[in-house]
Design a protein around this motif. Structure first.
Motif, PDB file in Angstrom:
ATOM      1  N   UNK B  75       0.810  -1.205   0.000  1.00 29.88           N
ATOM      2  CA  UNK B  75       0.000   0.000   0.000  1.00 29.88           C
ATOM      3  C   UNK B  75       0.857   1.275   0.000  1.00 29.88           C
ATOM      4  N   UNK B  76       0.368   2.322  -0.650  1.00 31.89           N
ATOM      5  CA  UNK B  76       0.988   3.661  -0.602  1.00 31.89           C
ATOM      6  C   UNK B  76       2.422   3.654  -1.132  1.00 31.89           C
ATOM      7  N   UNK B  77       2.632   2.955  -2.211  1.00 37.36           N
ATOM      8  CA  UNK B  77       3.979   2.872  -2.783  1.00 37.36           C
ATOM      9  C   UNK B  77       4.377   4.217  -3.402  1.00 37.36           C
ATOM     10  N   UNK B  78       5.628   4.625  -3.183  1.00 39.00           N
ATOM     11  CA  UNK B  78       6.144   5.856  -3.792  1.00 39.00           C
ATOM     12  C   UNK B  78       5.734   7.127  -3.084  1.00 39.00           C
ATOM     13  N   UNK B  79       5.431   7.045  -1.773  1.00 44.45           N
ATOM     14  CA  UNK B  79       5.062   8.265  -1.054  1.00 44.45           C
ATOM     15  C   UNK B  79       6.312   9.099  -0.772  1.00 44.45           C
ATOM     16  N   UNK B  80       6.112  10.319  -0.284  1.00 45.54           N
ATOM     17  CA  UNK B  80       7.242  11.184   0.073  1.00 45.54           C
ATOM     18  C   UNK B  80       7.630  12.138  -1.037  1.00 45.54           C
ATOM     19  N   UNK B  81       8.926  12.367  -1.136  1.00 44.20           N
ATOM     20  CA  UNK B  81       9.462  13.349  -2.075  1.00 44.20           C
ATOM     21  C   UNK B  81       8.992  13.107  -3.508  1.00 44.20           C
ATOM     22  N   UNK B  82       8.861  14.200  -4.272  1.00 46.54           N
ATOM     23  CA  UNK B  82       8.331  14.128  -5.638  1.00 46.54           C
ATOM     24  C   UNK B  82       9.370  13.702  -6.670  1.00 46.54           C
ATOM     25  N   UNK B  83      10.574  13.421  -6.236  1.00 44.16           N
ATOM     26  CA  UNK B  83      11.679  13.199  -7.165  1.00 44.16           C
ATOM     27  C   UNK B  83      11.333  12.213  -8.292  1.00 44.16           C
ATOM     28  N   UNK B  84      11.538  12.655  -9.510  1.00 42.76           N
ATOM     29  CA  UNK B  84      11.283  11.801 -10.666  1.00 42.76           C
ATOM     30  C   UNK B  84      12.335  10.694 -10.750  1.00 42.76           C
ATOM     31  N   UNK B  85      13.431  10.904 -10.029  1.00 46.14           N
ATOM     32  CA  UNK B  85      14.502   9.905 -10.005  1.00 46.14           C
ATOM     33  C   UNK B  85      13.998   8.534  -9.546  1.00 46.14           C
ATOM     34  N   UNK B  86      12.924   8.501  -8.751  1.00 48.28           N
ATOM     35  CA  UNK B  86      12.395   7.220  -8.262  1.00 48.28           C
ATOM     36  C   UNK B  86      11.906   6.383  -9.444  1.00 48.28           C
ATOM     37  N   UNK B  87      11.147   7.012 -10.322  1.00 53.31           N
ATOM     38  CA  UNK B  87      10.663   6.299 -11.508  1.00 53.31           C
ATOM     39  C   UNK B  87      11.829   5.953 -12.435  1.00 53.31           C
ATOM     40  N   UNK B  88      12.770   6.878 -12.561  1.00 52.60           N
ATOM     41  CA  UNK B  88      13.947   6.621 -13.410  1.00 52.60           C
ATOM     42  C   UNK B  88      14.720   5.407 -12.902  1.00 52.60           C
ATOM     43  N   UNK B  89      14.895   5.334 -11.584  1.00 49.43           N
ATOM     44  CA  UNK B  89      15.679   4.238 -10.995  1.00 49.43           C
ATOM     45  C   UNK B  89      14.981   2.899 -11.202  1.00 49.43           C
ATOM     46  N   UNK B  90      13.657   2.867 -10.996  1.00 49.80           N
ATOM     47  CA  UNK B  90      12.916   1.623 -11.190  1.00 49.80           C
ATOM     48  C   UNK B  90      13.003   1.171 -12.650  1.00 49.80           C
ATOM     49  N   UNK B  91      12.790   2.109 -13.558  1.00 49.57           N
ATOM     50  CA  UNK B  91      12.863   1.783 -14.986  1.00 49.57           C
ATOM     51  C   UNK B  91      14.238   1.247 -15.343  1.00 49.57           C
ATOM     52  N   UNK B  92      15.268   1.873 -14.754  1.00 47.52           N
ATOM     53  CA  UNK B  92      16.625   1.473 -15.081  1.00 47.52           C
ATOM     54  C   UNK B  92      16.968   0.095 -14.513  1.00 47.52           C
ATOM     55  N   UNK B  93      16.303  -0.308 -13.432  1.00 45.17           N
ATOM     56  CA  UNK B  93      16.575  -1.655 -12.912  1.00 45.17           C
ATOM     57  C   UNK B  93      15.730  -2.701 -13.637  1.00 45.17           C
TER      58      UNK B  93
END
Lengths: 475, 209
Positions: B75-93
């Motif tokens: 539940x509530x995955x990806x909460x907190x800071x808005x950093x787009x780096x989170x999506x970039x990191x997941x895509x890159x892995x």
């Protein structure tokens, strides 16, 4: 076509490519300024998708955030940037610009400087244009009657690829500053007064238009200082209607229109002022005569007080969340309620940033410094011109010698000590009288304590070693 | 952006709740100059020991799940800071789709912008998939909005029609705007003619005076 419109609405309407049913519009972007920090992933995105830059002729690049302000060339050779990550960001910008056909102002060029100083100085920024940059202080360019705002990295990529942005229109708010500013009261004091009046979030969702006699009487550079801090009051953009001062400013700028096109452009610029009868969603009035030299005492730009005043107490505020924030801020800054602001000792002086690094700012500071010396307790005092051209102009006027003879360091242009990203930082626990725009926790370095004020006030603090009412030093 | 239509693959049975973007990618990696390459730092505090060595107990480090295209989260995955780096990191892995009971708004927007499908399913369905993922591949059919398993599980999901359209056709926001290239060109032609002082302000060939 429609009823009376505000300056903001006129510029907006002139740039709508398409209005969508959901209330958003695709807006055309006339000018895109880029720097090294917020663009690498945007270029990477273009590369990954095989996209090109749609209009390289509308994009100008200049490194500023990461560049050291110490000597850059020795014996004709470029000195390397010591921090490897900063060096990589700077060299990546240059390589990306070469690859995508974008003009890049070199770190060593005399035109180099802070994006928001360089844009207008080059005549790249023009009245009535839409201007974007991956930096929140892009609001600065509103001083010329340009709709200018900061954007994120995905938006940078969107603008590079399409020269447009999908946006929702904001509401126009009038900030009317009427009357005459008192002796030694500067545009920075006006900007801080507006932050204090509106609060750090008061402008959220609005585009500010600064009006009134104090704004009309203000120089172009002063208006830039006021518009620069719009974002500190929560507004993405702040605007001043173009007038004859605006027109005169661009007459000699290298990229401004020339000849018959100049006349055509000027006629357009003159048509942009808010129409009589146009309505603002909100209006705020500020009495210019009541503005004192201001300093901040907290960790939000809204935390302003006259230099003649004292550090407030959390109990002075009605809102419990603000009370808690004030208590925390005072602890961070090492201040006690009731303490006279003029008794607050500082160890660092920073004169620079996109808020206050232009020639008028340096003249104002030099006028206070002339013939005087830094106080003994000052450990670091930097003067960082906003661009190489500002630096040359200041040197031609002998301002550099006034500063260096007093004990200041005369630096190369860049963002410098405004943001703690390059080598210029305020040591933890030390205080800085700073002409920059943000007094956030850790903004000028971990543990750094920032007091925002005008260039003249920063100069006064440098001479006495404490926050000082500049009016006591100038007759 | 790559189109997302039908995906069958290994799913990482992660399942933790309230995973914030600081966990997905710590702040110290924001000075990077690429989106690519961030994958090695994704879930850094989970995947690596303090001395920098790989934590063999972390699910992301188990050979069965390395490079898996589906992540099953809580539940509530990806909460907190808005950093787009989170999506970039997941895509890159290697993550192309996530299945969770809910996401933060900002994160799901960022995931979408980067072509990652964020499937929302009820907790019971997610619990079942967490079990299945340990032994079998999972299939996500975006066209028919359904997640299936080799064991006849079938979980339908909802998705915003606009996002579905974009993902199915491989259109990112830029791609969508580029579909309007004719309109932009027409606007540009009118603008450049009406305001001839605007074009040509910068360019490689232009020498700053």
């Amino acid at each position: 076509m429609s009823g009376p419109r505000t300056l903001y609405e006129k510029i907006w309407d002139d740039h709508v490519v398409e209005r969508r049913p959901d209330g958003t519009s695709l807006l055309y972007i006339d000018r895109h300024i880029i720097h090294e920090v917020t663009t690498p992933q945007a270029f990477e995105g273009l590369r990954a998708t095989g996209r090109r830059v749609r209009r390289p002729d509308l994009v100008l690049a200049v490194p500023d955030h990461n560049v050291p302000t110490t000597k850059r060339v020795e014996n004709g050779a470029l000195l390397p940037i010591k921090d490897p990550q900063s060096a990589t960001q700077v060299s990546t910008l240059k390589a990306n610009c070469a690859e995508f056909g974008i003009e890049h102002i070199e770190m060593t060029a005399r035109e180099q400087g802070i994006v928001h100083v360089v844009g207008p100085e080059q005549g790249f920024t023009l009245p009535g244009t839409t201007v974007v940059c991956g930096d929140s202080h892009t609001s600065t360019h509103g001083a010329f009657g340009a709709l200018a705002f900061g954007i994120g990295t995905s938006e940078v990529e969107h603008v590079l690829a399409t020269q447009t942005l999908l946006l929702k229109q904001s509401k126009p708010m009038e900030v009317r500053v009427e009357g005459q500013l008192g002796f030694s009261i500067t545009p920075k004091d006006v900007a801080l007064a507006i932050c204090g009046e509106l609060g750090a979030a008061g402008g959220t969702g609005y585009v500010l238009e600064y009006t009134g006699s104090a704004i009309r009487d203000m120089s172009i550079e002063g208006r830039m200082t006021v518009c620069n801090m719009s974002i500190e009051a929560g507004a993405r953009s702040g605007l001043v209607a173009p007038d004859e001062k605006t027109v005169a400013y661009f007459a000699d700028k290298p990229r401004a229109p020339k000849g018959a096109v100049w006349d055509q452009a000027v006629a357009y610029w003159r048509s942009l002022a808010t129409d009589a009868g146009a309505e603002y969603a909100k209006s705020v009035f500020i009495d210019a005569a009541k503005i004192a030299p201001l300093v901040t005492w907290g960790t939000s730009p809204e935390d302003v007080a006259p230099i003649t005043g004292v550090v407030p107490s959390p109990a002075d505020f009605a809102d419990p969340s603000k009370q808690a924030a004030v208590a925390k801020a005072l602890e961070y800054l090492g201040l006690t309620p009731g303490q006279r602001l003029q008794d607050v000792e500082v160890q660092n002086i920073f004169i620079g940033s996109c808020t206050n690094s232009r020639i008028e700012d340096l003249r104002a500071a030099a006028a206070v410094v002339k013939g005087r010396k830094l106080a003994d307790n000052i450990r670091q005092a930097l003067v960082v011109p906003g661009s190489g051209l500002v630096k040359l102009q200041a040197e031609a006027e002998g301002l550099d010698r006034i500063f260096t003879e007093a004990g200041f360091e005369w630096r190369e242009p860049g963002c410098s000590m405004c943001l703690g990203m390059n080598p210029d930082k305020v040591p933890a626990g030390e205080r800085c009288a700073s002409t920059s725009n943000r007094n956030f926790v850790g903004r000028q370095g971990p543990g750094a304590r920032t007091h925002l004020l005008s260039p003249a006030m920063a100069a006064a603090a440098a001479i006495t070693g404490r926050l000082t009412d500049v009016r006591q030093l100038v007759a | 952006m790559q189109a997302f239509t039908l995906l069958t693959g290994t799913a990482i049975p992660f399942g933790q709740r309230n995973i914030d973007t600081d966990v997905i990618i710590p702040a110290r990696h924001l000075k990077a100059i690429t989106k690519a390459g961030l994958g090695v730092w994704a879930f850094e505090t989970i995947r690596y020991n303090e001395d920098g060595s790989e934590n063999p107990n972390a699910i992301f480090n188990q050979s069965a799940y390395k490079g898996a295209p589906i992540l099953i989260a809580g539940d509530n995955f990806g909460c907190g800071s808005s950093r787009e780096h989170a999506a970039w990191a997941l895509g890159d892995m290697g993550v192309k789709a996530i299945i969770a009971p809910s996401y933060s708004d900002i994160f799901s927007g960022n995931a979408f912008k980067n072509g990652i499908l964020a499937v929302v399913l009820p907790q019971e369905a997610v619990d079942r998939l967490l079990e299945v993922a340990k032994e079998a591949e999972i299939t996500i059919d975006l066209e028919n909005q359904v997640v299936t398993t080799p064991y006849q599980d079938r979980f339908e999901f909802q998705i915003d029609p606009f996002r579905k359209h974009c993902l199915l056709n491989g259109l990112d926001e830029i791609g969508i705007t580029l579909q309007m290239a004719d309109k932009i060109s027409a606007f540009e032609a009118t603008r450049d003619a009406a305001k001839p002082w605007l074009p040509g302000a910068a360019g490689l060939d232009r020498k700053a005076s």
